[in-house]
Design a protein around this motif. Structure first.
Motif, short mmCIF file in Angstrom:
data_model
loop_
_atom_site.label_atom_id
_atom_site.label_comp_id
_atom_site.label_asym_id
_atom_site.label_seq_id
_atom_site.Cartn_x
_atom_site.Cartn_y
_atom_site.Cartn_z
N GLU A 144 0.98 -1.38 -0.04
CA GLU A 144 0.08 -0.03 -0.14
C GLU A 144 0.54 1.27 -0.50
OE1 GLU A 144 -1.91 -0.51 3.24
OE2 GLU A 144 -4.15 -2.36 2.10
N ARG A 145 2.13 1.66 0.55
CA ARG A 145 2.92 2.52 0.97
C ARG A 145 3.65 2.12 -0.64
NH1 ARG A 145 4.58 0.21 5.85
NH2 ARG A 145 6.29 0.05 4.40
N LEU A 146 3.70 1.50 -1.26
CA LEU A 146 3.89 1.84 -2.48
C LEU A 146 3.30 2.09 -3.90
CD1 LEU A 146 6.64 -1.03 -2.69
CD2 LEU A 146 7.40 0.98 -2.17
N GLY A 147 2.40 1.76 -3.28
CA GLY A 147 0.87 2.65 -4.73
C GLY A 147 0.30 1.37 -4.68
N TYR A 148 -0.07 0.28 -4.13
CA TYR A 148 -0.70 -0.51 -4.61
C TYR A 148 -2.04 -0.81 -3.68
CZ TYR A 148 3.18 -3.24 -7.07
OH TYR A 148 4.39 -3.18 -7.65
N GLU A 149 -3.17 -0.63 -4.91
CA GLU A 149 -4.74 -0.88 -4.36
C GLU A 149 -5.02 -2.65 -4.08
OE1 GLU A 149 -6.87 2.05 -5.73
OE2 GLU A 149 -5.50 3.39 -6.70
N GLY A 189 -8.95 -6.87 -4.46
CA GLY A 189 -9.71 -8.68 -4.18
C GLY A 189 -8.89 -9.56 -3.36
N GLY A 190 -9.61 -10.34 -3.23
CA GLY A 190 -9.25 -11.74 -2.88
C GLY A 190 -9.29 -13.26 -3.26
N PHE A 191 -9.11 -14.07 -2.07
CA PHE A 191 -9.81 -15.21 -2.22
C PHE A 191 -8.60 -15.90 -1.25
CE2 PHE A 191 -5.55 -15.85 -4.34
CZ PHE A 191 -5.17 -16.64 -4.17
N LEU A 192 -9.68 -17.13 -0.83
CA LEU A 192 -9.02 -17.92 0.01
C LEU A 192 -8.18 -19.56 -0.38
CD1 LEU A 192 -9.76 -18.21 3.31
CD2 LEU A 192 -12.06 -19.13 3.31
N PRO A 193 -7.70 -19.51 -0.36
CA PRO A 193 -7.12 -20.75 -0.88
C PRO A 193 -7.41 -21.86 0.39
CG PRO A 193 -6.06 -19.31 -1.01
CD PRO A 193 -6.57 -19.05 -0.49
N PRO A 194 -7.45 -23.82 -0.33
CA PRO A 194 -7.90 -25.00 0.85
C PRO A 194 -7.22 -24.82 1.81
CG PRO A 194 -8.71 -25.16 -1.27
CD PRO A 194 -7.59 -23.95 -1.53
N GLY A 195 -7.18 -24.76 3.00
CA GLY A 195 -6.01 -24.87 3.21
C GLY A 195 -5.24 -23.00 4.67
N GLU A 196 -5.61 -22.55 4.08
CA GLU A 196 -4.38 -21.67 3.89
C GLU A 196 -4.92 -19.76 4.28
OE1 GLU A 196 -1.09 -21.10 2.91
OE2 GLU A 196 -1.54 -23.52 2.57
N GLY A 197 -5.05 -18.65 4.67
CA GLY A 197 -5.20 -17.71 5.06
C GLY A 197 -5.40 -17.18 3.47
N TYR A 198 -6.29 -15.50 4.29
CA TYR A 198 -6.94 -15.08 3.11
C TYR A 198 -6.35 -14.34 2.08
CZ TYR A 198 -10.24 -11.49 0.94
OH TYR A 198 -10.94 -11.40 -0.52
N GLU A 199 -5.79 -14.56 0.86
CA GLU A 199 -4.90 -13.76 -0.01
C GLU A 199 -5.72 -13.14 -0.59
OE1 GLU A 199 -1.47 -14.55 -1.50
OE2 GLU A 199 -1.44 -15.74 -0.19
N LEU A 200 -4.83 -11.92 -0.54
CA LEU A 200 -5.11 -10.46 -0.97
C LEU A 200 -4.32 -9.99 -2.29
CD1 LEU A 200 -4.69 -7.97 2.27
CD2 LEU A 200 -6.90 -8.48 1.17
N ILE A 201 -5.41 -9.32 -3.03
CA ILE A 201 -4.78 -9.66 -4.46
C ILE A 201 -4.80 -7.46 -4.84
CG2 ILE A 201 -5.02 -8.85 -7.34
CD1 ILE A 201 -4.74 -12.47 -5.88
N PHE A 202 -3.54 -7.72 -5.05
CA PHE A 202 -3.25 -5.90 -5.46
C PHE A 202 -2.67 -5.53 -6.39
CE2 PHE A 202 -2.28 -6.31 -0.96
CZ PHE A 202 -2.59 -5.79 -0.06
N CYS A 203 -3.19 -4.35 -7.49
CA CYS A 203 -3.11 -4.23 -8.64
C CYS A 203 -2.56 -2.33 -7.95
CB CYS A 203 -4.00 -3.93 -9.69
SG CYS A 203 -4.61 -4.66 -10.36
N LYS A 204 -1.33 -2.27 -9.63
CA LYS A 204 -0.95 -0.96 -9.35
C LYS A 204 -1.10 -0.59 -11.01
CE LYS A 204 3.61 1.77 -7.90
NZ LYS A 204 4.81 2.45 -7.44
N LYS A 205 -1.77 0.91 -11.02
CA LYS A 205 -1.08 1.33 -12.17
C LYS A 205 0.36 1.81 -12.30
CE LYS A 205 -5.74 0.77 -13.99
NZ LYS A 205 -5.54 -0.03 -15.02
N LEU A 206 0.82 1.98 -13.36
CA LEU A 206 2.51 2.83 -13.55
C LEU A 206 2.82 3.74 -14.39
CD1 LEU A 206 4.69 -0.70 -14.57
CD2 LEU A 206 3.96 0.47 -12.78
#
Length: 134
Positions: free
Chosen positions: A109-114, A117-134
């Motif tokens: 987030e400090r690098l400008g990523y937003e 969304g995310g998803f919950l892989p089986p047996g794992e923690g919630y994975e956040l997806i980040f995007c950044k416009k260059l």
């Protein structure tokens, strides 16, 4: 800090440290120019590994700074180097992800990523997806 494309000489050290990828895949990534190595005074400080999401969007698979070098700007330097290379290659957006429970989300987030969304892989923690416009 010096950042460069990983070379064949780096594969052995990276394969010992990077347990998230097989040696064969690591070799392929190095051959394709998709691994950057950061060095400080000639010693490995960290690395960044990337690939293409949906075969068209650069996705940072791994950003790793060795323990004693964390908090010194190495992660930022690697990420900014990669983003610059992606911009030069004509990409307009880059992506990455991290588990919601990891501190890395705040780093991105400090690098400008937003978070987009995310998803919950089986047996794992919630994975956040980040995007950044260059």
């Amino acid at each position: 800090m010096d950042i460069r494309n990983a070379q064949w000489d780096d594969i052995l050290a990276l394969a010992c440290l990077d347990r998230h990828i097989s040696s064969q895949e690591l070799e392929t990534s190095v051959r394709l120019g998709r691994v950057y190595v950061a060095e400080e005074r000639g010693e490995l400080a960290g690395w960044l590994r990337w690939n293409l999401f949906w075969d068209n969007t650069p996705f940072m698979n791994l950003l790793f700074v060795l323990g004693g070098r964390r908090g010194t700007g190495g992660g930022r330097a690697l990420a900014e180097h990669w983003e610059g290379r992606m911009r030069q290659a004509g990409y307009e957006t880059v992506m990455t992800s991290t588990q919601a429970s990891e501190y890395a989300q705040h780093f991105y987030e400090r690098l400008g990523y937003e978070a987009v969304g995310g998803f919950l892989p089986p047996g794992e923690g919630y994975e956040l997806i980040f995007c950044k416009k260059l």
